[in-house]
Design an enzyme around this catalytic site. Structure first.
Site, PDB file in Angstrom:
ATOM      1  N   TYR A  81       0.845  -1.206   0.000  1.00 11.76           N
ATOM      2  CA  TYR A  81       0.000   0.000   0.000  1.00 11.76           C
ATOM      3  C   TYR A  81       0.878   1.253   0.000  1.00 11.76           C
ATOM      4  CZ  TYR A  81      -2.675   3.869   2.029  1.00 11.76           C
ATOM      5  OH  TYR A  81      -3.212   5.109   2.281  1.00 11.76           O
TER       6      TYR A  81
HETATM    7  N1  LIG Z   1      -7.833   7.291   6.500  1.00 15.33           N
HETATM    8  C1  LIG Z   1      -6.548   7.494   6.758  1.00 15.33           C
HETATM    9  O1  LIG Z   1      -6.094   7.424   7.919  1.00 15.33           O
HETATM   10  C2  LIG Z   1      -5.588   7.817   5.645  1.00 15.33           C
HETATM   11  C3  LIG Z   1      -4.231   7.972   5.970  1.00 15.33           C
HETATM   12  C4  LIG Z   1      -3.345   8.270   4.943  1.00 15.33           C
HETATM   13  C5  LIG Z   1      -3.791   8.465   3.655  1.00 15.33           C
HETATM   14  N2  LIG Z   1      -5.114   8.293   3.384  1.00 15.33           N
HETATM   15  C6  LIG Z   1      -5.555   8.515   1.994  1.00 15.33           C
HETATM   16  O2  LIG Z   1      -6.687   9.349   2.021  1.00 15.33           O
HETATM   17  C7  LIG Z   1      -7.570   9.012   0.943  1.00 15.33           C
HETATM   18  C8  LIG Z   1      -8.971   8.766   1.468  1.00 15.33           C
HETATM   19  O3  LIG Z   1      -8.935   7.681   2.396  1.00 15.33           O
HETATM   20  P1  LIG Z   1     -10.226   7.196   3.195  1.00 15.33           P
HETATM   21  O4  LIG Z   1      -9.760   6.685   4.503  1.00 15.33           O
HETATM   22  O5  LIG Z   1     -11.278   8.257   3.132  1.00 15.33           O
HETATM   23  O6  LIG Z   1     -10.648   5.943   2.301  1.00 15.33           O
HETATM   24  P2  LIG Z   1     -12.093   5.491   1.745  1.00 15.33           P
HETATM   25  O7  LIG Z   1     -11.910   4.093   1.242  1.00 15.33           O
HETATM   26  O8  LIG Z   1     -13.134   5.716   2.784  1.00 15.33           O
HETATM   27  O9  LIG Z   1     -12.329   6.489   0.536  1.00 15.33           O
HETATM   28  C9  LIG Z   1     -11.779   6.279  -0.756  1.00 15.33           C
HETATM   29  C10 LIG Z   1     -12.907   6.376  -1.772  1.00 15.33           C
HETATM   30  O10 LIG Z   1     -12.337   6.246  -3.067  1.00 15.33           O
HETATM   31  C11 LIG Z   1     -13.237   5.512  -3.881  1.00 15.33           C
HETATM   32  N3  LIG Z   1     -12.456   4.924  -4.970  1.00 15.33           N
HETATM   33  C12 LIG Z   1     -11.474   3.980  -4.890  1.00 15.33           C
HETATM   34  N4  LIG Z   1     -10.989   3.705  -6.107  1.00 15.33           N
HETATM   35  C13 LIG Z   1     -11.665   4.490  -6.988  1.00 15.33           C
HETATM   36  C14 LIG Z   1     -11.600   4.651  -8.392  1.00 15.33           C
HETATM   37  N5  LIG Z   1     -10.764   3.940  -9.150  1.00 15.33           N
HETATM   38  N6  LIG Z   1     -12.442   5.549  -8.975  1.00 15.33           N
HETATM   39  C15 LIG Z   1     -13.321   6.273  -8.234  1.00 15.33           C
HETATM   40  N7  LIG Z   1     -13.422   6.149  -6.881  1.00 15.33           N
HETATM   41  C16 LIG Z   1     -12.598   5.258  -6.278  1.00 15.33           C
HETATM   42  C17 LIG Z   1     -13.832   4.469  -2.949  1.00 15.33           C
HETATM   43  O11 LIG Z   1     -15.082   3.969  -3.412  1.00 15.33           O
HETATM   44  C18 LIG Z   1     -13.942   5.252  -1.636  1.00 15.33           C
HETATM   45  O12 LIG Z   1     -15.238   5.809  -1.478  1.00 15.33           O
HETATM   46  C19 LIG Z   1      -6.927   7.817   0.246  1.00 15.33           C
HETATM   47  O13 LIG Z   1      -6.178   8.300  -0.846  1.00 15.33           O
HETATM   48  C20 LIG Z   1      -5.990   7.242   1.291  1.00 15.33           C
HETATM   49  O14 LIG Z   1      -4.919   6.545   0.707  1.00 15.33           O
HETATM   50  C21 LIG Z   1      -6.021   7.977   4.333  1.00 15.33           C
END
Ligand SMILES: NC(=O)c1ccc[n+]([C@@H]2O[C@H](COP(=O)([O-])OP(=O)(O)OC[C@H]3O[C@@H](n4cnc5c(N)ncnc54)[C@H](O)[C@@H]3O)[C@@H](O)[C@H]2O)c1
Length: 339
Positions: A149
């Site tokens: 990841y």
């Molecule tokens: N939650 C955390 O602690 C955290 C920490 C570091 C980085 N991030 C980054 O923040 C971002 C959001 O994370 P989150 O926790 O809200 O995750 P999440 O899974 O709740 O949200 C991601 C969304 O992206 C959508 N998605 C995935 N692939 C897609 C595609 N090909 N086309 C269109 N939509 C797509 C999914 O359906 C989902 O709703 C991500 O990029 C993640 O890597 C999150």
């Protein structure tokens, strides 16, 4: 027109970012594939309120296959949050999904942004790009992801850098640290702990060493993202978005016990490959660049998240979710329907 494209808007962080943008007067064009990583009905519930707002347009489509220029055309900024999240499940046969959703999707979006001269792209990166260290992580610290990841998020960040440098796309990358709060993803620690405590089930804690995490409240993260949409900073800027205070995981569990008024029975499970011992983000660069400071302390944030978990239990399961949309999902995804 003050229009922002938010990818992954139906997810945990994306739904908060979209809400904050709307509250600040932006128009939001949102795109989400409602991926099956966790229940799409949960994602529809995340955006149920947003879809009542006339300034919010939802497009159900997949960034790996959709025509992206029409989505990016005319926007003032792109906030790219869509991704396949999750450290521990990114090994083995899952990896191609990470390559597609985190690398290929990012490259396609950047290509479209370059073609239409999008004025800014804000990329959601992660603390997972850093190598293991007991020191605070600075933006210049060693990049050595411990999981597939993390590798995929770093590859996305490198693509962002290349498009900034060579194709003139104005970019900002934000490295988020352990985001928590209402709507947190079901695979994340505070969500799992809270649900187990409320059910009276065992709480699973991984690894035999105490882990420390720099838990950062989603409201603070959303403020940083929205600030990055307009901040006058050089293209290619990379910033940690961290509270800056690592907390031992058992301490979080104690806070949750107080909130839930229950005692956790802990099941210790083996270390999961990819889980780092400690995250601690130095947030001074974000303060200097964005005028951003985290303001939510952990007890307050945990109280809000627990209240959200309780509120879900107090209302009918499908409230806020349009059953027609769920039923029509496969075809609407193929067609990229706007509603
Ligand atoms: N939650 C955390 O602690 C955290 C920490 C570091 C980085 N991030 C980054 O923040 C971002 C959001 O994370 P989150 O926790 O809200 O995750 P999440 O899974 O709740 O949200 C991601 C969304 O992206 C959508 N998605 C995935 N692939 C897609 C595609 N090909 N086309 C269109 N939509 C797509 C999914 O359906 C989902 O709703 C991500 O990029 C993640 O890597 C999150």
């Amino acid at each position: 027109m003050n229009l922002v494209l938010v990818t992954g808007a139906a997810g945990f962080i994306g739904s908060h970012v979209a809400e904050l943008l709307l509250s600040e007067g932006w128009q939001v064009r949102a795109v989400d594939a409602l991926s099956e990583t966790y229940d799409p009905a949960v994602k529809l519930r995340n955006i149920a309120g947003l879809r009542q707002n006339p300034s919010f347009t939802m497009v159900f489509d997949d960034l790996t296959t959709a025509r992206l220029e029409p989505l990016v055309e005319g926007v003032d900024a792109v906030v790219h949050l869509a991704a396949e999240p999750g450290v521990s499940k990114s090994w083995g046969e899952a990896f191609p999904t990470y390559v597609e959703r985190n690398i290929l999707a990012t490259q396609r979006l950047l290509e479209a942004a370059a073609r239409v001269h999008a004025p800014r792209v804000v990329y959601a990166s992660s603390s997972s790009v850093y190598g293991p260290t007991r020191e605070p992580m600075h933006e210049s610290s060693l990049l050595a992801p411990l999981s597939p990841y993390g590798v995929s998020k770093l590859a996305g960040e490198c693509l962002v850098g290349a498009y900034a440098q060579e194709r003139g796309v104005p970019t900002v990358s934000l490295r988020f640290f352990s985001v928590y709060g209402p709507r947190q993803r079901p695979d994340m620690a505070i969500h799992r702990f809270t649900e187990a405590l409320l059910d009276g089930r065992e709480v699973s804690v991984f690894g035999d060493q105490v882990q420390l995490r720099d838990f950062t409240y989603v409201g603070d993260v959303a403020r940083a993202v929205v600030a990055a949409v307009t901040a006058p900073i050089p293209s290619g800027t990379i910033l940690n978005i961290a509270r800056g205070t690592p907390v031992p995981v058992p301490e979080v569990l104690r806070l949750l016990e107080v909130e839930v008024r229950g005692e956790a029975s802990v099941a210790r499970l083996p270390h999961r490959p990819g889980d780092t011992r400690q995250t601690h983000g130095d947030n001074r660069a974000a303060e200097a660049a964005l005028g951003w400071r985290p303001t939510t302390d952990l007890p307050f944030g945990v109280k809000h998240q627990v209240a959200w978990h309780r509120s879900l239990r107090e209302r009918p399961q499908d409230e806020g979710v349009d059953p027609d949309v769920v039923a029509r999902l496969p075809s609407s995804l193929q067609g990229g329907g706007i509603r």
